[in-house]
Scaffold this active site. Structure first.
Site, PDB file in Angstrom:
ATOM      1  N   ASP A 185      -1.614  -0.401   6.580  1.00 36.86           N
ATOM      2  CA  ASP A 185      -1.416   0.882   7.514  1.00 36.86           C
ATOM      3  C   ASP A 185      -3.405   0.821   7.938  1.00 36.86           C
ATOM      4  O   ASP A 185      -3.361   0.032   9.192  1.00 36.86           O
ATOM      5  CB  ASP A 185      -1.604   1.923   7.328  1.00 36.86           C
ATOM      6  CG  ASP A 185      -2.256   2.922   6.411  1.00 36.86           C
ATOM      7  OD1 ASP A 185      -3.216   3.596   6.445  1.00 36.86           O
ATOM      8  OD2 ASP A 185      -2.977   1.892   5.188  1.00 36.86           O
ATOM      9  N   ASP A 212      -0.206   4.823   1.061  1.00 40.89           N
ATOM     10  CA  ASP A 212      -0.817   6.602   2.038  1.00 40.89           C
ATOM     11  C   ASP A 212      -0.348   5.378   3.091  1.00 40.89           C
ATOM     12  O   ASP A 212      -1.252   4.496   3.726  1.00 40.89           O
ATOM     13  CB  ASP A 212      -1.510   6.702   1.509  1.00 40.89           C
ATOM     14  CG  ASP A 212      -1.557   7.354  -0.143  1.00 40.89           C
ATOM     15  OD1 ASP A 212      -0.837   8.062   0.015  1.00 40.89           O
ATOM     16  OD2 ASP A 212      -2.188   7.359  -0.230  1.00 40.89           O
ATOM     17  N   ASP A 232       0.871  -1.441   0.140  1.00 42.72           N
ATOM     18  CA  ASP A 232       0.156  -0.105  -0.442  1.00 42.72           C
ATOM     19  C   ASP A 232       0.660   1.502  -0.116  1.00 42.72           C
ATOM     20  O   ASP A 232       1.732   1.382   0.637  1.00 42.72           O
ATOM     21  CB  ASP A 232      -0.802   0.186   1.579  1.00 42.72           C
ATOM     22  CG  ASP A 232      -2.046   1.006   1.053  1.00 42.72           C
ATOM     23  OD1 ASP A 232      -2.380   1.131   0.482  1.00 42.72           O
ATOM     24  OD2 ASP A 232      -1.779   1.783   2.318  1.00 42.72           O
TER      25      ASP A 232
END
Length: 223
Positions: A183, A9, A7
């Site tokens: 995250d 961001d 991922d």
């Protein structure tokens, strides 16, 4: 060959590139600062809460990009990279990506943020392959405001990854090891689909889920 997915961001970056792009456009006076910032903040809160409507958000994001010719957008993005993104590139994240590349893994960034914003960021990490929200372009290369395909958000990341691999004559199950760093609880569908999920700088909901599942937790941004 092993497969390694990231991922973007709050995983490789200690910020949300989509949200920061909107803030940047407000700062440089390219959009109505008050109204755009309000909508941008609303969508960001929805994303964090896991309630985002990805279609509504992409219509908003691509609709704003469509107001500018591509040459102007590219100029703004170069400024965005220098002022916002490059100062946020952390050695720990760069080293993590580099280790997987050097090991010969097939490395891919997969993000719900659109390709216009994220393609130069993927290049800054030295990652060739990117799955992102895809804008429709006109014959001149300008963004039309429409998007194509399934938004790579939540279960849509699994759909997009399988489609991308199939186009290469590969399958997710064909890799001896598949690793995904993320995250957010929004990525639990893809984290659950790989052999090695890694909760990376996880938010509270993903951290709790990772602990319950026995997944490793990695914190890249302790500094």
């Amino acid at each position: 060959m092993n497969l390694t997915l990231f991922d973007l961001d709050h995983t490789l970056l200690p910020l949300d590139s989509d949200y920061e792009w909107g803030q940047f456009m407000c700062r440089v006076g390219a959009v109505d600062a008050v109204e755009f910032a309000r909508r941008n903040a609303e969508f960001y809160e929805q994303y964090q809460a896991g309630t985002l409507d990805p279609v509504a958000y992409l219509e908003f994001a691509f609709g704003n990009l469509a107001r500018f010719p591509r040459a102007k957008l590219d100029s703004l993005h170069r400024q965005f990279m220098e002022e916002v993104i490059r100062p946020a590139l952390r050695p720990a994240a760069l080293d993590l990506v580099r280790r997987h590349r050097d090991a010969g893994d097939l490395v891919l960034i997969i993000t719900a943020t659109n390709r216009f914003v994220t393609a130069p960021i993927a290049q800054a990490f030295g990652v060739e392959h990117l799955i992102a929200a895809e804008p429709v372009l006109d014959d001149s290369g300008d963004i039309t405001g429409a998007f194509r395909g399934t938004p790579p958000y939540g279960p849509g990341k699994v759909v997009n990854l399988r489609h991308w691999l199939n186009a290469r004559g590969q399958t997710l199950e064909g890799f001896a090891t598949s690793t995904f760093y993320s995250d957010s609880q929004n990525d639990i569908p893809l984290l659950s689909a790989v052999t090695h999920p890694v909760a990376t700088n996880p938010n509270a909901r993903l951290s709790a889920h990772a602990k319950a599942q026995g997944w490793p937790i990695l914190n890249l941004f302790n500094d």
